[in-house]
Motif scaffolding. Structure first.
Motif, PDB file in Angstrom:
ATOM      1  N   PRO A 181     -22.304 -79.042  61.329  1.00 33.96           N
ATOM      2  CA  PRO A 181     -23.210 -78.542  60.287  1.00 33.96           C
ATOM      3  C   PRO A 181     -24.308 -77.649  60.846  1.00 33.96           C
ATOM      4  CG  PRO A 181     -23.238 -80.953  60.382  1.00 33.96           C
ATOM      5  CD  PRO A 181     -22.292 -80.492  61.421  1.00 33.96           C
ATOM      6  N   ASN A 182     -24.633 -76.620  60.060  1.00 31.09           N
ATOM      7  CA  ASN A 182     -25.652 -75.667  60.481  1.00 31.09           C
ATOM      8  C   ASN A 182     -27.018 -76.310  60.661  1.00 31.09           C
ATOM      9  OD1 ASN A 182     -25.634 -73.016  61.239  1.00 31.09           O
ATOM     10  ND2 ASN A 182     -24.817 -72.359  59.267  1.00 31.09           N
ATOM     11  N   SER A 183     -27.258 -77.420  59.941  1.00 32.09           N
ATOM     12  CA  SER A 183     -28.577 -78.052  60.028  1.00 32.09           C
ATOM     13  C   SER A 183     -28.855 -78.507  61.461  1.00 32.09           C
ATOM     14  CB  SER A 183     -28.655 -79.229  59.069  1.00 32.09           C
ATOM     15  OG  SER A 183     -27.739 -80.222  59.446  1.00 32.09           O
ATOM     16  N   LEU A 184     -27.793 -78.884  62.213  1.00 34.93           N
ATOM     17  CA  LEU A 184     -27.999 -79.298  63.600  1.00 34.93           C
ATOM     18  C   LEU A 184     -28.418 -78.105  64.451  1.00 34.93           C
ATOM     19  CD1 LEU A 184     -25.058 -81.770  64.316  1.00 34.93           C
ATOM     20  CD2 LEU A 184     -27.404 -82.254  63.665  1.00 34.93           C
ATOM     21  N   ARG A 185     -27.785 -76.952  64.211  1.00 36.69           N
ATOM     22  CA  ARG A 185     -28.168 -75.745  64.962  1.00 36.69           C
ATOM     23  C   ARG A 185     -29.613 -75.387  64.660  1.00 36.69           C
ATOM     24  NH1 ARG A 185     -23.109 -74.481  63.091  1.00 36.69           N
ATOM     25  NH2 ARG A 185     -21.536 -74.380  64.720  1.00 36.69           N
ATOM     26  N   GLY A 190     -35.153 -74.824  66.131  1.00 35.97           N
ATOM     27  CA  GLY A 190     -36.536 -75.153  65.810  1.00 35.97           C
ATOM     28  C   GLY A 190     -37.265 -75.794  66.974  1.00 35.97           C
ATOM     29  N   LEU A 191     -36.499 -76.383  67.916  1.00 37.66           N
ATOM     30  CA  LEU A 191     -37.117 -76.981  69.098  1.00 37.66           C
ATOM     31  C   LEU A 191     -37.158 -76.002  70.260  1.00 37.66           C
ATOM     32  CD1 LEU A 191     -35.404 -80.457  68.937  1.00 37.66           C
ATOM     33  CD2 LEU A 191     -37.823 -80.030  68.640  1.00 37.66           C
ATOM     34  N   GLY A 192     -36.915 -74.734  69.968  1.00 33.63           N
ATOM     35  CA  GLY A 192     -36.983 -73.731  71.025  1.00 33.63           C
ATOM     36  C   GLY A 192     -35.763 -73.716  71.915  1.00 33.63           C
ATOM     37  N   SER A 193     -34.570 -73.722  71.313  1.00 36.48           N
ATOM     38  CA  SER A 193     -33.345 -73.630  72.112  1.00 36.48           C
ATOM     39  C   SER A 193     -32.827 -72.205  72.082  1.00 36.48           C
ATOM     40  CB  SER A 193     -32.255 -74.529  71.539  1.00 36.48           C
ATOM     41  OG  SER A 193     -32.694 -75.844  71.460  1.00 36.48           O
ATOM     42  N   THR A 194     -32.195 -71.799  73.183  1.00 34.74           N
ATOM     43  CA  THR A 194     -31.493 -70.524  73.178  1.00 34.74           C
ATOM     44  C   THR A 194     -30.123 -70.744  72.556  1.00 34.74           C
ATOM     45  OG1 THR A 194     -30.512 -70.969  75.304  1.00 34.74           O
ATOM     46  CG2 THR A 194     -32.629 -69.839  75.322  1.00 34.74           C
ATOM     47  N   LYS A 195     -29.451 -69.641  72.237  1.00 36.25           N
ATOM     48  CA  LYS A 195     -28.100 -69.772  71.667  1.00 36.25           C
ATOM     49  C   LYS A 195     -27.193 -70.543  72.603  1.00 36.25           C
ATOM     50  CE  LYS A 195     -27.421 -66.407  68.193  1.00 36.25           C
ATOM     51  NZ  LYS A 195     -26.577 -65.440  67.547  1.00 36.25           N
ATOM     52  N   PHE A 196     -27.321 -70.263  73.889  1.00 36.18           N
ATOM     53  CA  PHE A 196     -26.451 -70.919  74.859  1.00 36.18           C
ATOM     54  C   PHE A 196     -26.705 -72.422  74.881  1.00 36.18           C
ATOM     55  CE2 PHE A 196     -25.254 -72.131  79.242  1.00 36.18           C
ATOM     56  CZ  PHE A 196     -23.916 -71.765  79.171  1.00 36.18           C
ATOM     57  N   GLU A 197     -27.982 -72.812  74.795  1.00 37.01           N
ATOM     58  CA  GLU A 197     -28.297 -74.246  74.763  1.00 37.01           C
ATOM     59  C   GLU A 197     -27.763 -74.905  73.500  1.00 37.01           C
ATOM     60  OE1 GLU A 197     -32.413 -74.076  77.407  1.00 37.01           O
ATOM     61  OE2 GLU A 197     -32.483 -73.796  75.249  1.00 37.01           O
ATOM     62  N   VAL A 198     -27.887 -74.198  72.386  1.00 37.94           N
ATOM     63  CA  VAL A 198     -27.348 -74.760  71.143  1.00 37.94           C
ATOM     64  C   VAL A 198     -25.844 -74.972  71.279  1.00 37.94           C
ATOM     65  CG1 VAL A 198     -26.919 -74.296  68.706  1.00 37.94           C
ATOM     66  CG2 VAL A 198     -29.162 -73.826  69.682  1.00 37.94           C
TER      67      VAL A 198
ATOM     68  N   ARG B  84     -40.991 -70.877  69.404  1.00 36.57           N
ATOM     69  CA  ARG B  84     -40.571 -72.088  68.675  1.00 36.57           C
ATOM     70  C   ARG B  84     -40.890 -73.363  69.442  1.00 36.57           C
ATOM     71  NH1 ARG B  84     -35.561 -69.009  68.044  1.00 36.57           N
ATOM     72  NH2 ARG B  84     -36.069 -67.494  66.432  1.00 36.57           N
ATOM     73  N   ARG B  85     -41.139 -73.251  70.739  1.00 39.52           N
ATOM     74  CA  ARG B  85     -41.599 -74.436  71.478  1.00 39.52           C
ATOM     75  C   ARG B  85     -43.044 -74.768  71.110  1.00 39.52           C
ATOM     76  NH1 ARG B  85     -38.571 -73.048  77.182  1.00 39.52           N
ATOM     77  NH2 ARG B  85     -36.532 -73.287  76.248  1.00 39.52           N
ATOM     78  N   LYS B 111     -34.274 -80.050  78.292  1.00 41.65           N
ATOM     79  CA  LYS B 111     -33.960 -78.637  78.257  1.00 41.65           C
ATOM     80  C   LYS B 111     -34.955 -77.853  79.104  1.00 41.65           C
ATOM     81  CE  LYS B 111     -34.378 -77.005  74.185  1.00 41.65           C
ATOM     82  NZ  LYS B 111     -35.246 -75.937  74.654  1.00 41.65           N
ATOM     83  N   ASN B 112     -36.211 -78.337  79.128  1.00 41.91           N
ATOM     84  CA  ASN B 112     -37.229 -77.666  79.937  1.00 41.91           C
ATOM     85  C   ASN B 112     -37.247 -78.166  81.372  1.00 41.91           C
ATOM     86  OD1 ASN B 112     -37.860 -76.359  77.642  1.00 41.91           O
ATOM     87  ND2 ASN B 112     -39.842 -77.338  77.328  1.00 41.91           N
ATOM     88  N   GLY B 113     -36.226 -78.952  81.734  1.00 42.24           N
ATOM     89  CA  GLY B 113     -36.088 -79.344  83.126  1.00 42.24           C
ATOM     90  C   GLY B 113     -36.799 -80.637  83.493  1.00 42.24           C
ATOM     91  N   VAL B 114     -37.350 -81.366  82.516  1.00 44.87           N
ATOM     92  CA  VAL B 114     -37.968 -82.655  82.828  1.00 44.87           C
ATOM     93  C   VAL B 114     -36.860 -83.703  82.885  1.00 44.87           C
ATOM     94  CG1 VAL B 114     -39.663 -84.378  82.117  1.00 44.87           C
ATOM     95  CG2 VAL B 114     -40.016 -81.966  81.556  1.00 44.87           C
ATOM     96  N   ASN B 115     -36.675 -84.315  84.050  1.00 47.88           N
ATOM     97  CA  ASN B 115     -35.613 -85.305  84.162  1.00 47.88           C
ATOM     98  C   ASN B 115     -36.085 -86.638  84.740  1.00 47.88           C
ATOM     99  OD1 ASN B 115     -33.105 -84.414  83.077  1.00 47.88           O
ATOM    100  ND2 ASN B 115     -33.099 -82.785  84.616  1.00 47.88           N
TER     101      ASN B 115
END
Lengths: 301, 251
Positions: A181-185, A190-198, B84-85, B111-115
């Motif tokens: 679902p798109n809501s997860l993307r 919204g948490l500052g992810s890049t496309k690759f991270e998503v 967005r962060r 994601k920001n490298g905190v492990n």
């Protein structure tokens, strides 16, 4: 007051019954066919194992059923198939998954509209065409890089099988990723992810089970692929891990014998059933593994 | 007080359709600002311009200027991912990731490298406590977040946003999919959170805006009709349309 008639219109119920039994018949046909195939395979296989011990068959390192002294060790054929699986997987799994990620996460609508049908055309190309492609295009390229590679070799066939199975991986994986679902993307962006991270941290884990299933399906297809290996991989059963040598796969052997003039009922004739049973067993086990993975890792969003 | 976010002469387009017209607004730090208005009036679209979530929609365009701490967030050298962060977001429907409660909260940190496990454990406990979820879930933080109820999931999503230590939290009708009791808990939570965060909330419920917000902006057809202190907007609106809306004559 007007009375409502709930009685069945003449013949309606009878028609429903006929439709239902005809459809049942269609369903049962494929089940019977499967049983028929298994039965005919096993029948000849049992006869084969009356003459050759199962242990010798499964652990023997030489496969010379038609020569004297005849040896029935199936490992060389298994190694041949294994080589094809390895090299086709190296091609099809990363490229297939990569294009699925691109199509589902990165591609603008217009690009997807053009790329998806092209990938699906790849799936529609007959395998004999891939066989020619391997022999006339891939093999010369390999020979120009490795001059001592043999004309028929596992690498060329493996690459061709890999290309053939790319669309299988990409389209099944893409369907699975599109179903996330798109809501997860949105949440991840919204948490500052890049496309690759998503793609790698949200979408692929969520679609993991179906992606694995597509991998296993592609591997099963590579194990069962016949035409390409018969044309490009050679017909030399050999215990080797060198992909530049001529080899023979299980399917390649079955084709060779089926097309040859091995007399009906001879031991050579029976070998193809034993090899066929082994092939069937391997793909059957892979099928079960894939079902288990799908069930175990299925995510409910 | 200097505004946290300043919006100047802002227009927003979907293709040729002008969805937001000539918006000017100041949003102040550590306050709750509510956007109210009927469906389709542009309040969600406006919210999403503040963390550039509209960038994902093809064929959209922003004119004018939006600044966060006097930095133009649409300038070329701003990375929307970094923005967005700082500007977190909570959505209309709870959307926890299909992972454990723990992994949901630490997603952004990892994601920001905190492990470092100790740091992560601490963050999980602190954020769960700050969204008043800790007591309810402390025995199952390594179980799937999807086993939680809708209200708990939404509080988890707020915890997930807080774990990133944003400056601003955007909320797009965060209680519209929840029951009254969960809604009440989230409202209480927002009142706690405004001690530390600037909160902007889009809501369909005028009562909600009246209960929790310090400032209210009323949107209609892509324009801000009226914006000011919530008390004033609800007791003594200047514009006839605002009065008609909050007294329930339309919308």
């Amino acid at each position: 007051m007007k009375k409502i008639d709930f009685k069945s219109k003449s013949g309606m119920q009878r028609n429903e019954k006929i439709v239902s039994s005809v459809l049942f018949l269609f369903g049962i046909i494929s089940i019977f066919t499967t049983f028929g195939i298994v039965f005919s395979l096993f029948e000849e296989t049992v006869l084969f194992f009356k003459e050759v011990s199962i242990l010798d068959f499964l652990t023997g390192k030489e496969w010379t059923p038609l020569f004297e002294p005849a040896r029935f060790g199936v490992l060389p054929l298994v190694f041949g198939t294994f080589l094809i699986v390895i090299f086709s997987s190296i091609i099809s799994l990363p490229i297939g998954l990569g294009s699925a990620i691109y199509l589902s996460e990165y591609a603008p609508k217009k690009a997807r509209k053009i790329l998806k049908p092209i990938l699906e055309i790849l799936a529609g190309v007959p395998s004999i065409v891939y066989g020619y492609f391997a022999l006339t295009t891939i093999t010369p390229i390999i020979k120009s890089i490795f001059p001592d590679a043999s004309v028929y070799n596992a690498l060329s066939a493996g690459i061709a099988v890999g290309i053939m199975t790319i669309p299988m991986v990409s389209s099944l994986s893409e369907d699975a990723m599109m179903a996330v679902p798109n809501s997860l993307r949105q949440g991840a962006y919204g948490l500052g992810s890049t496309k690759f991270e998503v793609a790698t941290k949200i979408v692929i884990p969520a679609a993991f089970s179906s992606i694995m299933a597509s991998f296993i399906l592609a591997i099963s297809r590579a194990i069962g692929e016949t035409m390409i290996v018969a044309m490009a991989a050679g017909s030399t059963p050999k215990m080797t891990l060198n992909p530049l040598e001529s080899i023979q796969t299980m399917t390649g052997y079955i084709v060779q014998i089926s097309l040859g003039d091995v007399p009906y009922g001879s031991i050579g004739y029976k070998t193809i059933f034993a090899v066929g049973t082994l092939l069937f067993t391997i793909t059957f086990i892979l099928n079960i593994i894939s079902r288990t993975i799908v069930r175990k890792f299925r995510r409910v969003y | 007080m200097e505004p946290k976010i300043k919006i100047r002469d802002m227009n927003f387009y979907y293709g040729d359709n002008k969805a937001l017209k000539d918006i000017n607004m100041n949003i102040y730090e550590k306050k709750i600002t509510a956007f109210i208005g009927p469906s389709g009036c542009g309040k969600s679209t406006f919210l999403r311009t503040l963390n550039r979530m509209n960038d994902f929609i093809e064929d959209t365009r922003v004119e004018g200027k939006i600044t966060l701490d006097d930095i133009d967030i649409y300038s070329k050298d701003i990375d929307p991912v970094e923005l967005r962060r700082k500007v977190g977001m909570v959505f209309q429907r709870p959307n926890p990731f299909p992972k454990t409660i723990y992994e949901n909260i630490v997603y952004g940190l990892r994601k920001n490298g905190v492990n470092d496990k100790q740091i992560l454990d601490e963050v999980v406990e602190d954020t769960l406590k700050s969204v008043a979820l800790y007591d309810e879930v402390k025995d199952k933080i390594h179980k799937s977040a999807l086993e939680l109820s809708g209200g708990q999931q939404q509080r988890l999503c707020i915890a997930r946003a807080i774990a990133m230590q944003p400056e601003v939290i955007l909320m797009d009708e965060p209680t519209s999919a929840l029951d009254p009791i969960s809604t009440m808990k989230i409202e209480e939570l927002l009142l706690d959170l405004k001690e530390n965060y600037t909160i902007i909330i889009v809501t369909h419920s005028m009562q909600q805006a009246a209960r929790i917000s310090d400032e209210t902006a009323f949107f209609l057809n892509g324009e801000v009709i009226e914006h000011g202190e919530t008390k004033v907007i609800f007791s003594n609106p200047r514009d006839k349309r605002t009065e008609d809306y909050i007294t329930g004559r339309f919308g």
